[in-house]
Write a protein that holds these residues in place. Structure first.
Motif, short mmCIF file in Angstrom:
data_model
loop_
_atom_site.label_atom_id
_atom_site.label_comp_id
_atom_site.label_asym_id
_atom_site.label_seq_id
_atom_site.Cartn_x
_atom_site.Cartn_y
_atom_site.Cartn_z
N TYR A 171 23.59 -24.62 30.76
CA TYR A 171 24.39 -24.42 31.97
C TYR A 171 24.67 -22.93 32.23
N HIS A 172 25.16 -22.25 31.18
CA HIS A 172 25.64 -20.88 31.40
C HIS A 172 24.50 -19.85 31.46
N ARG A 173 23.83 -19.64 30.34
CA ARG A 173 22.91 -18.51 30.28
C ARG A 173 21.60 -18.76 31.02
N THR B 226 22.90 -20.66 35.21
CA THR B 226 23.74 -19.79 36.03
C THR B 226 23.18 -18.38 36.10
N HIS B 227 22.81 -17.83 34.95
CA HIS B 227 22.47 -16.40 34.92
C HIS B 227 20.98 -16.11 34.78
N ARG B 228 20.15 -17.13 34.60
CA ARG B 228 18.71 -16.93 34.52
C ARG B 228 18.34 -15.89 33.46
N LEU C 271 30.38 -22.77 40.66
CA LEU C 271 31.75 -22.34 40.34
C LEU C 271 31.72 -21.10 39.44
N HIS C 272 30.80 -21.09 38.49
CA HIS C 272 30.77 -19.95 37.56
C HIS C 272 30.23 -18.69 38.24
N ARG C 273 29.28 -18.84 39.16
CA ARG C 273 28.81 -17.66 39.91
C ARG C 273 29.94 -17.13 40.80
N HIS D 161 33.06 -17.30 40.02
CA HIS D 161 33.94 -16.58 39.08
C HIS D 161 33.43 -15.15 38.86
N HIS D 162 32.12 -15.01 38.62
CA HIS D 162 31.59 -13.66 38.39
C HIS D 162 31.73 -12.79 39.63
N GLU D 163 31.50 -13.39 40.78
CA GLU D 163 31.54 -12.61 42.02
C GLU D 163 32.94 -12.07 42.31
N ASN E 245 31.36 -8.33 26.94
CA ASN E 245 29.93 -8.02 26.89
C ASN E 245 29.20 -8.79 28.00
N HIS E 246 29.60 -10.05 28.17
CA HIS E 246 28.93 -10.89 29.16
C HIS E 246 29.18 -10.42 30.59
N HIS E 247 30.43 -10.07 30.91
CA HIS E 247 30.71 -9.62 32.28
C HIS E 247 30.07 -8.25 32.55
ZN ZN Z 1 28.79 -16.10 33.09
#
Ligand code: ZN
Ligand code: ZN
Length: 339
Positions: free
Chosen positions: A98-100, A103-105, A135-137, A139-141, A285-287
């Protein structure tokens, strides 16, 4: 590389210094003018009820298991083993699936593995792939700014407001958040046939995530009680545990810990949560490098999920694994004067 403050939201979804593959979300300017959230009260209600049902079911499973442990017989080693197996497998569905990946490809994977990770992630009961990624994208935006679905930092100053913020980011947001517009945030997945096949069968995967540990309990012990323990530990308690793991990230990893790299938000790294979160607590690190598949940026930063991606890469199963270069790391090093 641009300075962290000048990144546009679309650029923030792509790690600086790492090339963006064609499958990444379209840049802001390329997107049609559309709303970021959906104004549909019915849909909003359904999503909030869904969270309550999953949370109560998980908590009910935990309470039942505690009662059985004290009133009937102590929890068996088989049940704990089943918990560990499903915590790890479904956790991988969330972290590297789901995440890496979705969401983040952050790496490329063959269809069979993508479908498997999508099914495992769905078993967590945190929403179908398209909803979760949207939802997670979002959050990052908007991270730690108005529009972020789960920021702990928008409730004002002072201890009381800080606690209110953490409560909101931990669990309050799950029954308050806006519905992200999948057409805006997850257009790439809506056009992804195998993933939409998984997405449409979301409740089937949740049921499977409860049935499989029960069957394993039955197979290991040969008793109905073993099946019940499997259902409770590998199904409901595992679901409850993984919900809390994600909520640690949404709340604590934007409040406590260190900010080692510049990012457009208040994300933090938390060493003490690295193991149970399977590496996701390296959240600063992730953000700072959202497309990185491996969140460990120092030898001592344990990232089990990143390790699994690296093993899959070594085995030739996944490819184009995004990594943070030494140059990017140095450029984004946090300026101590800004702490
Ligand atoms: Zn993320
Ligand atoms: Zn975050």
């Amino acid at each position: 590389m641009q300075d962290a403050e000048t990144l546009t939201p679309a650029e923030a979804l792509r790690a600086p210094g790492i090339e963006t593959p064609a499958s990444a979300p379209p840049a802001e300017a390329e997107r049609p003018k559309m709303k970021r959230t959906v104004e549909n009260r019915q849909l909003k209600r359904i999503q909030h009820i869904h969270t309550v049902v999953m949370t109560v079911a998980g908590l009910g499973g935990l309470i039942s298991a505690i009662c059985l442990h004290f009133l009937v017989q102590p929890v068996s080693a088989a049940a704990l083993g089943i918990f560990g197996l499903f915590f790890f497998s479904v956790g991988m569905g969330l972290t590297i699936g789901y995440h890496r990946h979705f969401t983040h490809r952050s790496y490329k994977a063959p269809t069979a593995l993508r479908v498997l990770l999508g099914i495992l992630g769905s078993m967590a009961g945190q929403g179908p792939i398209v909803f979760w990624t949207a939802l997670h994208r979002m959050h990052h935006e908007m991270a730690d700014k108005p529009g972020d679905p789960h920021s702990p930092n928008l409730h004002g100053e002072g201890l009381v407001n800080k606690v209110r913020g953490i409560w909101h980011a931990y669990i309050g947001w799950t029954v308050q958040h806006e519905v992200p517009n999948a057409n805006f945030y997850s257009r790439d997945l809506l056009a992804d046939a195998p993933i939409m096949w998984v997405n449409k069968r979301y409740y089937l995967w949740i049921a499977l995530g409860l049935a499989l540990p029960a069957l394993l309990g039955l197979a290991l012990t040969g008793t109905a009680y073993g099946a019940l323990e499997g259902l409770l530990w590998g199904g409901l308690i595992r679901m409850f545990a993984l919900h809390n793991v994600i909520w640690w990230i949404t709340s604590f990893a934007h409040v406590f810990g260190s900010r080692d790299y510049q990012s457009r938000d208040l994300s933090t790294n938390n060493f003490w949560l690295a193991l149970p979160t399977l590496g996701e607590s390296w959240h600063n690190n992730h953000h700072a490098f959202p497309r990185a598949a491996i969140l460990s940026l120092h030898w001592w930063q344990i990232d089990i999920s990143g390790g699994v991606v690296a093993i899959l890469e070594k085995l030739g199963i996944v490819s184009e694994v995004c990594r943070v270069s030494a140059e990017d790391k140095q450029k984004r090093q946090a300026n101590p004067s800004r702490h």
